[in-house]
Enzyme design. Sequence first.
Site, short mmCIF file in Angstrom:
data_model
loop_
_atom_site.label_atom_id
_atom_site.label_comp_id
_atom_site.label_asym_id
_atom_site.label_seq_id
_atom_site.Cartn_x
_atom_site.Cartn_y
_atom_site.Cartn_z
N CYS A 1 -4.14 9.77 -1.29
CA CYS A 1 -3.90 8.42 -0.78
C CYS A 1 -2.53 8.28 -0.11
CB CYS A 1 -4.05 7.40 -1.92
SG CYS A 1 -3.03 7.74 -3.37
N HIS B 1 -0.56 5.05 -6.83
CA HIS B 1 -1.52 4.87 -5.75
C HIS B 1 -0.76 4.30 -4.55
CE1 HIS B 1 -5.20 4.26 -3.63
NE2 HIS B 1 -5.08 2.94 -3.58
#
Length: 303
Positions: free
Chosen positions: A255, A165
């Site tokens: 992301c 992430h």
Amino acid sequence: MASCKDHNKKLPDDLQVGDLIEIFHPHSIHWTVYLGDGYILNVMPIEETQTSSDSSTKSNFCIKAVIVMQLLKDVVESNTFIVNNIYDNEYRALPQEDIIQQAQLLIGEEVFYELLGNNYEHLMVSLRYGEDISDKMASEINNEEIPANLQPGDLIEIFRPAYQHWALYLGDGYVINVAPLEETTAASFSSAKSVFSRKALVKMQLLKDVVGNDTYKVNNKYDDKYSPLPAEEIIQRAEILIGQEVCYDILGNNCEHFVTLLRYGEGVSEQANKAISAIGFVTAAAGAFSLLGIFPNKSRHGH
């Protein structure tokens, strides 16, 4: 202060004047201080109380607001809240009379609060414990275990169990990142449902809350290929996006695309390229169908 028994409905029996109240809104956490008889002191942005096109009041996350006294039930609405005197182990709370006196002086005052520094949590904490800890909150509490060389605009790679992430550091312990709307906590981002979510929310959160129990590192890995934008411009671009819903998909607008677009003005993702290569291999081997309908490739420049 006016008395009304109905104001105290559903309030904890042990709620005391001066208690800090943490309210869990869908996409943020709000802080207030309890004044008694069902009332709280609240910080309300001017933009929420009147229509204003003056964007000059917002600079580097600085927002004009007014301090008001409201019923706790009106601020909480359908959300949940807890009493959270989080610093009682470190600081002694002021006498209740002093808290009330200071709160009364503030009601109706216009203030500027900063999302990264002098925010409503700082104000409420200062009322309970005294103004002397406000600076300590900004410099110590939010920056707990933050590397000394971490700079605003840095890309942060967070190692989830099955993938990476990405977030972008804003300063004072905070990051900006995208979180799928289906999820309520950063830790649950690792589910397969999250990875392939179509809608996401741009959130400003403490780095420690986003990382959770995972590990992370600063990784400005595209600096050799792209020139980073000035930190001030990165922050301004990020400010506009906080709270916005965005389209999200793992191949075209994930992301990593989001944070690199903020840092470089160009959305790139090595993680997505690897996934596309893998999908291309599977597609060629199968030869009977295309995955393009399943994974539409959105423009990486789109917010």
